[in-house]
Write an enzyme that holds these catalytic residues in place. Structure first.
Site, PDB file in Angstrom:
ATOM      1  N   ALA A  63       0.865  -1.183   0.000  1.00 15.08           N
ATOM      2  CA  ALA A  63       0.000   0.000   0.000  1.00 15.08           C
ATOM      3  C   ALA A  63       0.898   1.228   0.000  1.00 15.08           C
ATOM      4  O   ALA A  63       2.074   1.139   0.370  1.00 15.08           O
ATOM      5  CB  ALA A  63      -0.869  -0.021   1.248  1.00 15.08           C
ATOM      6  N   GLU A 105      -0.188  -9.305  -1.201  1.00 16.44           N
ATOM      7  CA  GLU A 105      -1.634  -9.540  -1.037  1.00 16.44           C
ATOM      8  C   GLU A 105      -2.350  -9.458  -2.395  1.00 16.44           C
ATOM      9  O   GLU A 105      -3.306 -10.177  -2.640  1.00 16.44           O
ATOM     10  CB  GLU A 105      -2.210  -8.528  -0.038  1.00 16.44           C
ATOM     11  CG  GLU A 105      -1.731  -8.813   1.391  1.00 16.44           C
ATOM     12  CD  GLU A 105      -2.150  -7.727   2.374  1.00 16.44           C
ATOM     13  OE1 GLU A 105      -1.779  -6.558   2.142  1.00 16.44           O
ATOM     14  OE2 GLU A 105      -2.842  -8.040   3.354  1.00 16.44           O
ATOM     15  N   GLU A 125       4.390  -5.489   7.105  1.00 19.68           N
ATOM     16  CA  GLU A 125       3.591  -4.433   7.740  1.00 19.68           C
ATOM     17  C   GLU A 125       3.913  -4.249   9.214  1.00 19.68           C
ATOM     18  O   GLU A 125       3.804  -3.148   9.756  1.00 19.68           O
ATOM     19  CB  GLU A 125       2.091  -4.741   7.586  1.00 19.68           C
ATOM     20  CG  GLU A 125       1.514  -4.521   6.202  1.00 19.68           C
ATOM     21  CD  GLU A 125       1.647  -5.704   5.262  1.00 19.68           C
ATOM     22  OE1 GLU A 125       2.478  -6.603   5.538  1.00 19.68           O
ATOM     23  OE2 GLU A 125       0.941  -5.736   4.248  1.00 19.68           O
TER      24      GLU A 125
HETATM   25  N1  3HC Z   1       4.604   3.449  -0.110  1.00 16.81           N
HETATM   26  C1  3HC Z   1       5.046   4.673  -0.439  1.00 16.81           C
HETATM   27  N2  3HC Z   1       6.336   4.954  -0.732  1.00 16.81           N
HETATM   28  C2  3HC Z   1       7.184   3.925  -0.687  1.00 16.81           C
HETATM   29  C3  3HC Z   1       6.804   2.610  -0.351  1.00 16.81           C
HETATM   30  C4  3HC Z   1       5.426   2.390  -0.058  1.00 16.81           C
HETATM   31  N3  3HC Z   1       4.965   1.167   0.250  1.00 16.81           N
HETATM   32  N4  3HC Z   1       7.884   1.819  -0.365  1.00 16.81           N
HETATM   33  C5  3HC Z   1       8.930   2.603  -0.706  1.00 16.81           C
HETATM   34  N5  3HC Z   1       8.502   3.859  -0.905  1.00 16.81           N
HETATM   35  C6  3HC Z   1       9.309   5.019  -1.333  1.00 16.81           C
HETATM   36  C7  3HC Z   1      10.368   5.385  -0.314  1.00 16.81           C
HETATM   37  O1  3HC Z   1       9.841   6.266   0.657  1.00 16.81           O
HETATM   38  C8  3HC Z   1      11.423   6.034  -1.186  1.00 16.81           C
HETATM   39  O2  3HC Z   1      10.987   7.335  -1.477  1.00 16.81           O
HETATM   40  P1  3HC Z   1      12.060   8.521  -1.674  1.00 16.81           P
HETATM   41  O3  3HC Z   1      12.902   8.114  -2.824  1.00 16.81           O
HETATM   42  O4  3HC Z   1      11.216   9.719  -1.903  1.00 16.81           O
HETATM   43  O5  3HC Z   1      12.842   8.580  -0.389  1.00 16.81           O
HETATM   44  C9  3HC Z   1      11.337   5.238  -2.489  1.00 16.81           C
HETATM   45  O6  3HC Z   1      10.043   4.598  -2.484  1.00 16.81           O
HETATM   46  C10 3HC Z   1      12.395   4.166  -2.616  1.00 16.81           C
HETATM   47  O7  3HC Z   1      12.388   3.399  -1.432  1.00 16.81           O
HETATM   48  P2  3HC Z   1      13.762   2.960  -0.734  1.00 16.81           P
HETATM   49  O8  3HC Z   1      14.713   4.096  -0.707  1.00 16.81           O
HETATM   50  O9  3HC Z   1      13.385   2.320   0.552  1.00 16.81           O
HETATM   51  O10 3HC Z   1      14.291   1.886  -1.790  1.00 16.81           O
HETATM   52  P3  3HC Z   1      14.997   0.498  -1.512  1.00 16.81           P
HETATM   53  O11 3HC Z   1      15.286  -0.091  -2.815  1.00 16.81           O
HETATM   54  O12 3HC Z   1      16.098   0.653  -0.541  1.00 16.81           O
HETATM   55  O13 3HC Z   1      13.898  -0.412  -0.772  1.00 16.81           O
HETATM   56  C11 3HC Z   1      11.754  -1.417  -0.431  1.00 16.81           C
HETATM   57  C12 3HC Z   1      12.732  -0.764  -1.431  1.00 16.81           C
HETATM   58  C13 3HC Z   1      12.332  -2.731   0.094  1.00 16.81           C
HETATM   59  C14 3HC Z   1      10.467  -1.663  -1.161  1.00 16.81           C
HETATM   60  C15 3HC Z   1      11.539  -0.460   0.775  1.00 16.81           C
HETATM   61  O14 3HC Z   1      11.211   0.815   0.290  1.00 16.81           O
HETATM   62  C16 3HC Z   1      10.439  -0.897   1.686  1.00 16.81           C
HETATM   63  O15 3HC Z   1      10.661  -1.706   2.570  1.00 16.81           O
HETATM   64  N6  3HC Z   1       9.216  -0.349   1.485  1.00 16.81           N
HETATM   65  C17 3HC Z   1       8.111  -0.620   2.365  1.00 16.81           C
HETATM   66  C18 3HC Z   1       7.489  -1.965   2.063  1.00 16.81           C
HETATM   67  C19 3HC Z   1       6.301  -2.197   2.976  1.00 16.81           C
HETATM   68  O16 3HC Z   1       6.418  -2.064   4.180  1.00 16.81           O
HETATM   69  N7  3HC Z   1       5.152  -2.523   2.406  1.00 16.81           N
HETATM   70  C20 3HC Z   1       3.948  -2.662   3.157  1.00 16.81           C
HETATM   71  C21 3HC Z   1       3.187  -1.383   3.132  1.00 16.81           C
HETATM   72  S1  3HC Z   1       1.792  -1.367   4.206  1.00 16.81           S
HETATM   73  C22 3HC Z   1       0.665  -2.322   3.384  1.00 16.81           C
HETATM   74  O17 3HC Z   1       0.923  -2.820   2.321  1.00 16.81           O
HETATM   75  C23 3HC Z   1      -0.654  -2.438   4.081  1.00 16.81           C
HETATM   76  C24 3HC Z   1      -1.521  -3.444   3.427  1.00 16.81           C
HETATM   77  O18 3HC Z   1      -1.393  -4.682   4.076  1.00 16.81           O
HETATM   78  C25 3HC Z   1      -2.944  -3.025   3.482  1.00 16.81           C
END
Ligand code: 3HC
Length: 717
Positions: A63, A105, A125
């Protein structure tokens, strides 16, 4: 709207490609694009099936985290996933890269999943104070069984494609995932009448019914590793529902309820603040985005002790060859064997394979001669803290190492400018303060010297990302960010001891607040003798807060290193035991210094230790030593055992309200008369406006340097 989904028809198959760089989160534009793309594919009679994939390096990273706490406009995820799951044409997820959170998901709502060999999947998450709230807690247990699903969700781990295949999360792997998925779905459309849905696979959850152990083990798994966190318990409750409820949709409803409880919980805001804080910290406000970055192909390390060895492992783990120099052959031999043992330990624990160990350890070379680092692109000096020695080493390195290479000093508090000025390339000198053990601790303070160039700084920030560090820039000022705050914090703990509290009471109060380790256990771990010896050498008297610690040293109590400090320790154990023999010392020193010992409440302990951190943090921010409030939080969480779910000291101050912080400062200033509680001018200014520390004006005049000698905290060292 943010993001889109590209639509094309190839060979009778609709190809939906999520396009929301860089990692394709499910922002409003993506949700709309998916919904409309699926409707279009259903309406086109020439389309027999659908392939869903992502553009670039990710399938879908989840998300859109930046939308949490917002109004959540447009198509909701549940609506899009319903359309996907009940699509009238078969759908295969072509998982080209990262499929995390809502990304996995999404794939679990497809009939089939084919992953690239390089892909990773996961439900992380929990790291954001959330649970997989779009069906993940109900579908994953159906695919892999509840016990395995709990491991994946509670660890937040990224599961590599090969393992995902063996667990049954994906159906097959491919090197050419989109093309193979198109061929695959055409065949399935032609040969099968019905296509599987994860929601219908009930065997594994039914099998787990009545097996209490699964949930009990999950609780035990998180009790220590996620102490104090709210989301893990919610995840366990969701899986309990998946196991016990016959109706899948009832389970989904439970999941939504528990998800909303996480969403509105303060821990969610705190943890997402750190997620974005870590990413923001890597950006230096006055360094242009297009600053050239040097290619770091090889690193050199001076010193093969604990720090040098740990730093070398960081480079090797990132695939960067690293050469270690030590002037003493025996030390070098010992240092290299410690590195090898660390890798062997990782193999024995199943963290890496023998082949991986051979590869990374093979990247580490060593010798006794400085000239052997001449071809390195960065050389990090990691000898003990002595300015004279470091300056001497930098002079030699400046002669030995090729022009244009960066020279870095791993120092926790020495003046980088003095070190830089001993070289002919001060613009290429920078401080890199790694935390011990360097191969494990995530924090890296990057110290920007007076003359450090944008290019050198940008390069170090970029390489630190490859080393998987949370890097934070600090100006060159005593204690940088972390230790400066830490000194104020431990000094406050020592003042509480002088006034009547006991070490175990202070530690318990701070550990209940969420710290990994209370201040007295930490001081015992670091060694009480460091400051005492320095003061003795310099002929300095003990400052008030150090009177008790120095007296303990006089009585040969140095901390864990000789099994007695504020606590007693048994041989080979780090567990603190009470030291009642110290109490007469506390009483004597208190009375000698005019204190009448009194009962001190846990609330006062937490307040005073936290206020010391917050007030010093505000000064650090207003002086421009740290770029932003979140940087301070990133430092404290990654280097000092501060609970991530409280979001760091600055976030904690915002959550309390700055007006409340000011009230408390005034109260403790009255009580103690100490200037430690004289409110920082930045706090007063922001509180007057009803603002937060995150609103602190950015300081573009940051290159105005603080004098090392004049700083108010210099005396603490
Ligand atoms: N939403 C919004 N922005 C996101 C994002 C997300 N899920 N994931 C990454 N980004 C953004 C980062 O903030 C960053 O932005 P910036 O360049 O402006 O700083 C850019 O994307 C690149 O991210 P990283 O610098 O972290 O890039 P990496 O290659 O090092 O890592 C990644 C990539 C492993 C995908 C890491 O960004 C990450 O762990 N992201 C979060 C993944 C996550 O937690 N997903 C679950 C979200 S909650 C959800 O899905 C709820 C659902 O169950 C309903």
């Amino acid at each position: 709207m943010k993001g889109t989904v590209l639509y094309e028809v190839r060979d009778g198959v609709a190809l939906l490609t999520v396009d929301n760089p860089p990692v394709n989160p499910l922002s409003d534009g993506v949700r709309a694009g998916l919904y409309e793309g699926l409707a279009k594919a259903e309406a086109d009679s020439s389309v027999v099936g659908v392939v869903l994939t992502g553009n670039g390096r990710a399938f879908i990273a989840g998300a859109d985290i930046s939308e949490f706490g917002g109004s959540g406009e447009g198509h909701g995820l549940a609506e899009v996933f319903k359309k996907l799951e009940y699509c009238s044409k078969p759908v295969v997820a072509a998982i080209n890269g990262l499929a995390l959170g809502g990304g996995l998901e999404t794939a679990l709502c497809c009939n089939y999943r084919i992953a690239s060999n390089q892909a990773f999947v996961g439900l992380p998450e929990v790291n954001l104070g959330l649970l997989p709230g779009a069906g993940g807690t109900q579908r994953l247990p159906r695919l892999v069984g509840p016990a395995e699903a709990l491991k994946i969700m509670l660890s937040g781990a990224h599961v590599p494609a090969k393992k995902a295949l063996s667990l049954g999360i994906v159906d097959s792997l491919s090197d050419n995932v989109v093309e193979d998925s198109i061929t695959f779905i055409k065949e399935k459309a032609a040969n099968s009448e019905s296509h599987p849905l994860v929601r219908d696979l009930n065997d594994k959850v039914i099998e787990a019914r009545g097996n209490e152990n699964i949930l009990v083990e999950a609780q035990a798994m998180t009790a220590k590793s996620r102490k104090g966190q709210f989301a893990p318990g919610q995840i366990i409750k969701c899986v309990e529902a998946a196991i016990n409820l016959d109706d899948f949709d009832e389970g989904l409803k439970k999941e939504t309820d528990y998800f909303i409880e996480c969403l509105v919980h303060p821990q969610r805001e705190a943890m997402i603040h750190i997620f974005f804080g870590e990413r923001a910290a890597s950006k230096v406000s006055d360094v242009p985005k297009d600053t050239p970055i040097m290619d770091i192909k090889k690193a050199g390390i001076i010193g093969s002790g604990t720090m040098g060895g740990g730093i070398a492992m960081c480079f090797a783990n990132a695939g960067i060859p690293v050469h270690i120099i030590d002037q003493d052959a025996d030390n070098l031999k010992r240092g290299i064997s410690v590195i090898e043992k660390n890798y062997e330990f990782m193999v024995n624990r199943g963290r890496i394979t023998t082949e991986q160990k051979d590869f990374v350890f093979g990247l580490v070379t060593s010798s006794l001669d400085y000239n052997d680092v001449h071809d390195c692109d960065i050389v990090i000096e990691a000898v003990y803290e002595n300015l004279e020695l470091k300056t001497k080493i930098f002079k030699s390195l400046d002669e030995a190492v090729k022009p244009g290479a960066i020279l870095a000093s791993n120092t926790s508090g020495l003046d980088i400018d003095s070190i830089a000025n001993s070289t002919s390339r001060p613009e290429l000198v920078v401080g890199t303060h790694f935390f011990s053990p360097a191969n494990i601790m995530k924090l890296l303070e990057v110290v920007r010297g007076d003359q450090t160039s944008n290019e050198a700084l940008a390069t170090v920030m970029s390489v630190s990302k490859k080393l998987k560090k949370a890097a934070v820039v600090s100006l060159n000022a005593p204690g940088f960010i972390g230790n400066r705050m830490f000194f104020g914090y431990t000094a406050q703990a020592n003042m509480l001891l002088l006034e009547g509290a006991l070490p175990h009471q202070v530690d318990q109060a701070m550990e209940s607040f969420g710290l990994n380790m209370g201040p007295f256990r930490t001081m015992d771990l670091i060694g009480l003798d460091l400051g005492w010896r320095a003061r003795k050498l310099g002929g300095m008297a003990s400052p008030l807060h150090a009177k008790i610690g120095d007296e303990l040293c006089e009585q040969d109590r140095f901390g864990q290193k000789n099994q007695k400090g504020y606590y007693n320790y048994s041989e080979g154990s780090r567990a603190p035991n009470p030291a009642p023999e110290n109490e007469s010392i506390y009483e004597r020193i208190s009375s000698e210094n005019g204190f009448t010992r009194r009962e001190i409440s846990d609330e006062e302990i937490v307040d005073r230790c936290m206020l010391a951190l917050i007030n010093e943090g505000a000064d650090i921010l207003s002086e421009g030593v740290a770029q932003r409030a979140a940087d301070i939080d990133v430092v404290y969480i990654n280097g000092y055992g501060f609970p991530i779910w409280r979001g760091g000291p600055m976030h904690h101050a915002n959550a309390m309200g700055l007006d409340v912080v000011l009230e408390k400062l005034a109260k403790y200033k009255d009580l103690t008369g100490s200037d430690v509680f004289a409110a920082s001018s930045l706090l007063i200014e922001l509180a007057e406006k009803g603002g937060k520390l995150t609103d602190a004006p950015s300081k573009d005049d940051r290159r105005e340097r603080l004098s090392f000698e004049k700083s108010s905290v210099a005396n603490n060292f």
